[in-house]
Scaffold this motif. Structure first.
Motif, PDB file in Angstrom:
ATOM      1  N   GLN A   1      58.129  80.289  -4.975  1.00 13.37           N
ATOM      2  CA  GLN A   1      57.837  81.004  -3.742  1.00 13.37           C
ATOM      3  C   GLN A   1      59.135  81.441  -3.092  1.00 13.37           C
ATOM      4  O   GLN A   1      59.979  80.611  -2.742  1.00 13.37           O
ATOM      5  CB  GLN A   1      57.036  80.131  -2.776  1.00 13.37           C
ATOM      6  CG  GLN A   1      56.530  80.869  -1.560  1.00 13.37           C
ATOM      7  CD  GLN A   1      55.478  80.087  -0.799  1.00 13.37           C
ATOM      8  OE1 GLN A   1      55.336  78.876  -0.954  1.00 13.37           O
ATOM      9  NE2 GLN A   1      54.705  80.767   0.030  1.00 13.37           N
TER      10      GLN A   1
ATOM     11  N   PRO B   1      61.118  83.610   0.033  1.00 18.01           N
ATOM     12  CA  PRO B   1      60.873  83.808   1.464  1.00 18.01           C
ATOM     13  C   PRO B   1      60.019  85.048   1.734  1.00 18.01           C
ATOM     14  O   PRO B   1      60.291  86.120   1.205  1.00 18.01           O
ATOM     15  CB  PRO B   1      62.278  83.970   2.045  1.00 18.01           C
ATOM     16  CG  PRO B   1      63.154  83.237   1.091  1.00 18.01           C
ATOM     17  CD  PRO B   1      62.550  83.449  -0.258  1.00 18.01           C
ATOM     18  N   GLY B   2      58.961  84.870   2.516  1.00 19.12           N
ATOM     19  CA  GLY B   2      58.106  85.981   2.876  1.00 19.12           C
ATOM     20  C   GLY B   2      57.133  86.410   1.807  1.00 19.12           C
ATOM     21  O   GLY B   2      56.422  87.407   1.974  1.00 19.12           O
ATOM     22  N   LYS B   3      57.103  85.678   0.697  1.00 20.35           N
ATOM     23  CA  LYS B   3      56.206  86.046  -0.406  1.00 20.35           C
ATOM     24  C   LYS B   3      55.239  84.913  -0.704  1.00 20.35           C
ATOM     25  O   LYS B   3      55.464  83.765  -0.331  1.00 20.35           O
ATOM     26  CB  LYS B   3      57.013  86.387  -1.655  1.00 20.35           C
ATOM     27  CG  LYS B   3      57.869  87.636  -1.519  1.00 20.35           C
ATOM     28  CD  LYS B   3      58.488  88.017  -2.837  1.00 20.35           C
ATOM     29  CE  LYS B   3      59.263  89.317  -2.731  1.00 20.35           C
ATOM     30  NZ  LYS B   3      59.840  89.736  -4.037  1.00 20.35           N
ATOM     31  N   GLU B   4      54.172  85.249  -1.403  1.00 19.42           N
ATOM     32  CA  GLU B   4      53.200  84.236  -1.796  1.00 19.42           C
ATOM     33  C   GLU B   4      53.722  83.439  -2.991  1.00 19.42           C
ATOM     34  O   GLU B   4      54.564  83.925  -3.756  1.00 19.42           O
ATOM     35  CB  GLU B   4      51.865  84.906  -2.159  1.00 19.42           C
ATOM     36  CG  GLU B   4      51.159  85.537  -0.990  1.00 19.42           C
ATOM     37  CD  GLU B   4      49.757  85.998  -1.338  1.00 19.42           C
ATOM     38  OE1 GLU B   4      49.030  86.411  -0.425  1.00 19.42           O
ATOM     39  OE2 GLU B   4      49.393  85.954  -2.529  1.00 19.42           O
TER      40      GLU B   4
END
Length: 128
Positions: free
Chosen positions: A39, A41-44
């Motif tokens: 994972q 940052p800012g992503k699934e």
């Protein structure tokens, strides 16, 4: 209780290699499909690689040919060898376990919700 403990993360330059390890305890290791997810940052959270008890593997297209997953059932440990690392590989990498019982050749699932147990994650940072 079940514990999955990742190790081996850190900072590496683009093009370099790194090996992650995940030591499992509190479970019958051979009865679990083991997976690596990551994972950024800012992503699934996304699937990276998985391996069943019989050694069958599956990889995300983004890492195919660069990453290799393996397991040592005698040590209750799963590994992720990462070569030719790219800055876009930067993420927290998580180890996960899915109970499949005696199905040593069970399919590797790509969906995080299929997995029963998770490690705390280890940060991998690839500098350009």
């Amino acid at each position: 209780q079940v514990q999955l403990v990742e190790s081996g993360g850190g900072l590496v330059q683009a093009g370099g290699s790194q090996r992650l390890s995940c030591a499992a305890s509190g479970l019958t290791f051979s009865k679990y499909v083991m997976g690596w997810f990551r994972q950024a940052p800012g992503k699934e959270r996304e699937f990276v690689a998985g391996i069943n008890g019989g050694g069958g593997t599956h990889y995300a297209d983004s890492v195919k040919g660069r990453f290799t997953i393996s397991r040592d059932n005698s040590k209750n440990t799963v590994y992720l060898q990462m070569n030719s690392l790219k800055p876009e590989d930067t993420a927290v990498y998580y180890c996960a376990a899915e109970f499949v019982g005696g199905s040593y050749y069970a399919s590797v699932h790509l969906v995080a919700a299929q997995y029963d147990y998770w490690g705390q994650g280890t940060q991998v940072t690839v500098s350009s």
